[in-house]
Write an enzyme that holds these catalytic residues in place. Structure first.
Site, PDB file in Angstrom:
ATOM      1  N   HIS A   7       0.850  -1.202   0.000  1.00 19.54           N
ATOM      2  CA  HIS A   7       0.000   0.000   0.000  1.00 19.54           C
ATOM      3  C   HIS A   7       0.882   1.246   0.000  1.00 19.54           C
ATOM      4  O   HIS A   7       1.453   1.623   1.021  1.00 19.54           O
ATOM      5  CB  HIS A   7      -0.946   0.039   1.198  1.00 19.54           C
ATOM      6  CG  HIS A   7      -1.949   1.161   1.100  1.00 19.54           C
ATOM      7  ND1 HIS A   7      -3.222   0.995   0.573  1.00 19.54           N
ATOM      8  CD2 HIS A   7      -1.859   2.467   1.424  1.00 19.54           C
ATOM      9  CE1 HIS A   7      -3.866   2.151   0.599  1.00 19.54           C
ATOM     10  NE2 HIS A   7      -3.061   3.063   1.115  1.00 19.54           N
ATOM     11  N   ARG A  62     -14.573  12.288   4.146  1.00 20.03           N
ATOM     12  CA  ARG A  62     -13.732  13.481   4.026  1.00 20.03           C
ATOM     13  C   ARG A  62     -12.870  13.442   2.765  1.00 20.03           C
ATOM     14  O   ARG A  62     -12.244  14.424   2.400  1.00 20.03           O
ATOM     15  CB  ARG A  62     -12.858  13.648   5.269  1.00 20.03           C
ATOM     16  CG  ARG A  62     -11.780  12.633   5.390  1.00 20.03           C
ATOM     17  CD  ARG A  62     -10.966  12.691   6.662  1.00 20.03           C
ATOM     18  NE  ARG A  62     -10.304  11.422   6.853  1.00 20.03           N
ATOM     19  CZ  ARG A  62      -9.203  11.032   6.222  1.00 20.03           C
ATOM     20  NH1 ARG A  62      -8.610  11.841   5.379  1.00 20.03           N
ATOM     21  NH2 ARG A  62      -8.694   9.844   6.441  1.00 20.03           N
ATOM     22  N   TYR A  79     -12.116   1.201   1.201  1.00 20.32           N
ATOM     23  CA  TYR A  79     -11.614   2.061   2.284  1.00 20.32           C
ATOM     24  C   TYR A  79     -12.814   2.706   2.974  1.00 20.32           C
ATOM     25  O   TYR A  79     -13.602   3.396   2.327  1.00 20.32           O
ATOM     26  CB  TYR A  79     -10.678   3.128   1.706  1.00 20.32           C
ATOM     27  CG  TYR A  79      -9.914   3.931   2.751  1.00 20.32           C
ATOM     28  CD1 TYR A  79      -9.658   3.418   4.021  1.00 20.32           C
ATOM     29  CD2 TYR A  79      -9.424   5.200   2.457  1.00 20.32           C
ATOM     30  CE1 TYR A  79      -8.945   4.142   4.956  1.00 20.32           C
ATOM     31  CE2 TYR A  79      -8.707   5.936   3.393  1.00 20.32           C
ATOM     32  CZ  TYR A  79      -8.473   5.406   4.640  1.00 20.32           C
ATOM     33  OH  TYR A  79      -7.771   6.126   5.580  1.00 20.32           O
ATOM     34  N   HIS A  88      -6.360  -0.649   5.835  1.00 23.74           N
ATOM     35  CA  HIS A  88      -6.043  -0.144   7.178  1.00 23.74           C
ATOM     36  C   HIS A  88      -6.931  -0.737   8.284  1.00 23.74           C
ATOM     37  O   HIS A  88      -7.426  -0.016   9.163  1.00 23.74           O
ATOM     38  CB  HIS A  88      -6.125   1.389   7.194  1.00 23.74           C
ATOM     39  CG  HIS A  88      -5.447   2.047   6.021  1.00 23.74           C
ATOM     40  ND1 HIS A  88      -4.391   1.463   5.348  1.00 23.74           N
ATOM     41  CD2 HIS A  88      -5.678   3.230   5.381  1.00 23.74           C
ATOM     42  CE1 HIS A  88      -4.012   2.279   4.362  1.00 23.74           C
ATOM     43  NE2 HIS A  88      -4.773   3.335   4.353  1.00 23.74           N
ATOM     44  N   ASP A 148       2.060   2.898   3.199  1.00 22.35           N
ATOM     45  CA  ASP A 148       1.192   4.052   2.927  1.00 22.35           C
ATOM     46  C   ASP A 148       1.997   5.304   2.564  1.00 22.35           C
ATOM     47  O   ASP A 148       1.477   6.421   2.624  1.00 22.35           O
ATOM     48  CB  ASP A 148       0.222   4.360   4.074  1.00 22.35           C
ATOM     49  CG  ASP A 148      -0.911   5.279   3.628  1.00 22.35           C
ATOM     50  OD1 ASP A 148      -1.248   5.268   2.433  1.00 22.35           O
ATOM     51  OD2 ASP A 148      -1.433   6.031   4.463  1.00 22.35           O
ATOM     52  N   ASN A 163      -2.353  13.366   3.877  1.00 27.52           N
ATOM     53  CA  ASN A 163      -3.233  13.891   4.935  1.00 27.52           C
ATOM     54  C   ASN A 163      -2.716  13.710   6.344  1.00 27.52           C
ATOM     55  O   ASN A 163      -3.478  13.927   7.290  1.00 27.52           O
ATOM     56  CB  ASN A 163      -4.625  13.245   4.879  1.00 27.52           C
ATOM     57  CG  ASN A 163      -5.465  13.899   3.839  1.00 27.52           C
ATOM     58  OD1 ASN A 163      -5.477  15.121   3.759  1.00 27.52           O
ATOM     59  ND2 ASN A 163      -6.139  13.112   3.044  1.00 27.52           N
TER      60      ASN A 163
END
Ligand code: 0GY
Length: 289
Positions: free
Chosen positions: A27, A126, A153, A177, A245, A250
């Site tokens: 990822h 978001r 996700y 995640h 990741d 963010n």
């Protein structure tokens, strides 16, 4: 164009843990560079450029051989940066795309040739505007024919409402995640147990034991996240993936040291057989099989 969060770590430490041959960071993302691969007008954040050269240098530095590169929301449904990175990496990368429902078969075929093996459905409010479930189901039917799978996700409080939809999906489903649990509530909390039950009852569900830096309440070394990841690795050893990741879109509280993230692998996969499954065998089967 100014990014609206922190830049990725400039000089991560060399991990003490050495991944086995063939290890996969399953990822990670590529962003930009913006002059070549502009960000999507509908994006909810502007990232730092994180070009393929930096990703491949990090892969080598951390001791990995391969990447699974995931299309992130800041590039919308334009997978050009992803496909470009996949073509450069050749057999050393596979991709997860985000596609329009009216995508041409020829575009899907081109992505397949480049190494795309999955689509991502994002439910994090978001990050994206909502997509009707029928649209996702239409995409699912098309990509299933290519032998691709689906990466989803969402955040833990949204799982209950999503289960009827998720369990209709016709392919392997990889949950990003760990389904984003609230780690302050502990592994016994009904939200995390709902996720464990989903995996127990549906053997087409996999998950990525990734993103301690997003889930932690305690901060580095993220020990409060370890019990969640370890539970999933112990219980579903053949259906877990791991990823950095990078470049951590963010992340506003702090930017993780990617070497530290790699050093978490022995804490969450506690013997050689589990580590081999997590970072070699499982991603190999799903993305290179
Ligand atoms: C991640 C997490 C995030 C971002 C995205 O598509 C995205 O923009 O996935 C996040 O902000 O939690 O996996 O990269």
């Amino acid at each position: 164009m100014d990014p609206d969060y922190l830049p990725f770590h400039p000089n991560p430490r060399k991990p003490a843990y050495t991944p086995p041959a063939g290890a996969v960071d399953a990822h990670c993302h590529v962003f930009g560079p913006v002059e070549t691969f502009p960000y999507a007008p509908e994006r909810k954040y502007t990232p730092c450029d994180a070009p393929k050269e930096k990703l491949f240098a990090l892969r080598d530095y951390l001791g990995f051989e391969r990447n699974v590169i995931v299309q992130a929301s800041c590039h919308g449904k334009d997978n050009a940066a992803l496909v470009d990175a996949l073509k450069t990496a050749g057999d050393r990368a596979r991709g997860v795309a985000v596609v329009r429902p009216d995508i041409e078969d020829s575009e899907l075929a081109e992505m397949h040739d480049a190494g795309v093996r999955a689509v991502r459905f994002n439910f994090v409010k978001r990050l994206v505007d909502a997509t009707p479930k029928e649209v996702f189901l239409g995409i699912a039917d098309r990509i299933a024919k290519l032998g691709w799978h689906i990466v989803v996700y969402f955040e833990a409080p949204d799982l209950e409402e999503l289960i009827p939809f998720l369990t209709q999906l016709p392919t392997t489903v990889v949950v990003d995640h760990m389904g984003r649990p609230d780690v302050t509530k502990g592994t016994d909390h009904p939200d995390f147990q709902r996720f464990v039950t989903l995996l127990r009852e549906h053997d087409n569900f996999w998950t990525k034991v990734s993103c301690p830096e997003r889930l932690t309440a305690a901060g580095p070394d993220y020990d409060d996240v370890v019990p969640f990841a370890r539970t999933l690795v112990d219980t579903f050893t053949d259906r877990v993936l791991w990823g950095t990741d990078w470049p951590h879109p963010n992340m506003k509280s702090h930017m993780p040291d990617d070497g530290l993230l790699v050093d978490m692998i022995p804490k969450i996969a506690t013997d050689n057989q589990k580590r081999q499954a997590l970072i070699v065998g499982n991603p190999e089967r799903l993305y290179w099989g």
